[in-house]
Scaffold this motif. Sequence first.
Motif, mmCIF file in Angstrom:
data_model
loop_
_atom_site.group_PDB
_atom_site.id
_atom_site.type_symbol
_atom_site.label_atom_id
_atom_site.label_comp_id
_atom_site.label_asym_id
_atom_site.label_seq_id
_atom_site.Cartn_x
_atom_site.Cartn_y
_atom_site.Cartn_z
ATOM 1 N N PHE A 103 29.228 34.359 40.872
ATOM 2 C CA PHE A 103 29.123 34.616 42.311
ATOM 3 C C PHE A 103 30.298 33.982 43.046
ATOM 4 N N ALA A 104 30.706 32.785 42.606
ATOM 5 C CA ALA A 104 31.830 32.104 43.245
ATOM 6 C C ALA A 104 33.121 32.896 43.086
ATOM 7 N N ALA A 141 24.436 24.564 48.645
ATOM 8 C CA ALA A 141 24.554 25.274 47.375
ATOM 9 C C ALA A 141 24.217 26.743 47.566
ATOM 10 N N ILE A 142 24.712 27.537 46.628
ATOM 11 C CA ILE A 142 24.298 28.932 46.531
ATOM 12 C C ILE A 142 23.230 28.988 45.448
ATOM 13 N N ARG A 143 22.019 29.392 45.824
ATOM 14 C CA ARG A 143 20.910 29.455 44.860
ATOM 15 C C ARG A 143 20.368 30.875 44.766
ATOM 16 N N LEU A 239 28.629 42.313 43.353
ATOM 17 C CA LEU A 239 29.650 41.621 42.566
ATOM 18 C C LEU A 239 30.594 42.574 41.847
ATOM 19 N N VAL A 240 30.306 43.877 41.875
ATOM 20 C CA VAL A 240 31.200 44.836 41.213
ATOM 21 C C VAL A 240 31.641 45.947 42.165
ATOM 22 N N GLU A 241 31.487 45.732 43.464
ATOM 23 C CA GLU A 241 31.866 46.752 44.437
ATOM 24 C C GLU A 241 33.327 47.160 44.297
ATOM 25 N N LYS A 242 34.199 46.184 44.045
ATOM 26 C CA LYS A 242 35.629 46.480 43.926
ATOM 27 C C LYS A 242 35.887 47.457 42.777
ATOM 28 N N GLU A 243 35.289 47.187 41.623
ATOM 29 C CA GLU A 243 35.496 48.052 40.464
ATOM 30 C C GLU A 243 34.872 49.434 40.676
ATOM 31 N N LEU A 244 33.727 49.490 41.348
ATOM 32 C CA LEU A 244 33.114 50.781 41.635
ATOM 33 C C LEU A 244 33.976 51.585 42.596
ATOM 34 N N ASP A 245 34.539 50.933 43.606
ATOM 35 C CA ASP A 245 35.406 51.621 44.566
ATOM 36 C C ASP A 245 36.680 52.126 43.888
ATOM 37 N N GLU A 246 37.209 51.326 42.962
ATOM 38 C CA GLU A 246 38.453 51.696 42.273
ATOM 39 C C GLU A 246 38.219 52.709 41.166
ATOM 40 N N GLY A 247 36.981 52.869 40.732
ATOM 41 C CA GLY A 247 36.688 53.804 39.660
ATOM 42 C C GLY A 247 36.870 53.248 38.269
ATOM 43 N N TYR A 264 20.673 35.805 46.528
ATOM 44 C CA TYR A 264 21.438 34.568 46.670
ATOM 45 C C TYR A 264 21.293 34.012 48.091
ATOM 46 N N TYR A 265 21.041 32.703 48.167
ATOM 47 C CA TYR A 265 20.867 32.026 49.446
ATOM 48 C C TYR A 265 21.846 30.859 49.554
ATOM 49 N N LEU A 266 22.309 30.616 50.766
ATOM 50 C CA LEU A 266 23.001 29.374 51.081
ATOM 51 C C LEU A 266 21.928 28.384 51.505
ATOM 52 N N VAL A 267 21.839 27.247 50.827
ATOM 53 C CA VAL A 267 20.763 26.287 51.102
ATOM 54 C C VAL A 267 21.334 24.890 51.303
ATOM 55 N N TRP A 268 20.632 24.112 52.125
ATOM 56 C CA TRP A 268 20.913 22.681 52.234
ATOM 57 C C TRP A 268 19.635 21.979 52.672
ATOM 58 N N ARG A 269 19.621 20.677 52.481
ATOM 59 C CA ARG A 269 18.419 19.893 52.779
ATOM 60 C C ARG A 269 18.189 19.828 54.289
ATOM 61 N N ASP A 270 16.938 19.963 54.689
ATOM 62 C CA ASP A 270 16.586 19.841 56.107
ATOM 63 C C ASP A 270 17.082 18.505 56.643
#
Length: 289
Positions: A103-104, A141-143, A239-247, A264-270
């Motif tokens: 994802f990163a 974090a990304i969870r 995560l594969v949009e680029k490859e799908l667009d390019e064929g 996927y969520y961006l999370v942090w402690r309250d």
Amino acid sequence: MRELPPLNALLAFEVVARTGSVRAAAESMSVTPGAVSRQLRLLEEHFGTTLFQRQGRGLMLTHAGNAYYQQISGHFDGLRRAGQVLQRSAGRAVLRLHSFTTFATRWLIPRLSTFQLAHPAIEVRLTTASDWDDATDFDAAIRLGHGDWPQQHATALVENLLLPVCRPTLTRKAIFNTANLAQHTLLSVRGRPDDWQLWCEAFGVNIHALHNWRELESSALAYQAALEGQGIALAQRVLVEKELDEGTLMAMEQCQLDCGNLTYYLVWRDGSPKETNLLRLEKWLTGRP
């Protein structure tokens, strides 16, 4: 816990790919050509594939090497520009951000590059791993989950749409459907063991009738294997949009599984003391006003 490829090896690869010369890369990095060559071998061992082949006195990227370079070259340019801005900034706030590796590299890093340019007073220090570890220390974090972690602020970042993808050929285009899945090699990911089961249940496919499996460590490796024509990967579309667009990849468009709030969520402690800057990062990543 596996992190990104060794950064010295990644840098050596980028410079050699850009210049076509180990010697030029060595001069740029202020090291010996032998040191550059060792870093290239280290990166090839990390991915388990050949990235360069000799051409006369120089090096030429393999198909896999060129595909990888196209993925990362723009990120290096953005990071260099961001670094120049950051070097001119003082009193920077630091946000320690942790993410899954695939994802990163495929979604997060391009957006962090532009975030750093827009917010030079905030330094995002990114770490990655293929698997989640509750012991990891971070500010955010990304969870992957349903967004219901106790005492955590969680904001969904993307739609999680699963669909089969593979390298397009005339033969595959003719038989790329659920009825002919048993004729293909199916690429599974060690860290995502349930994806194929969920997808098969959603589209009435008997998973026990599918026998040609190949397990890979990460989604990134599965996508690369699919690009190389080695089988069908069950990809997260975002995560594969680029490859799908390019064929360079084709998708079984009629069989796309929407995982709903499992994403996927961006999370942090309250109550995080860094919440003001974390909200700035959230706003940037979600594109919200």
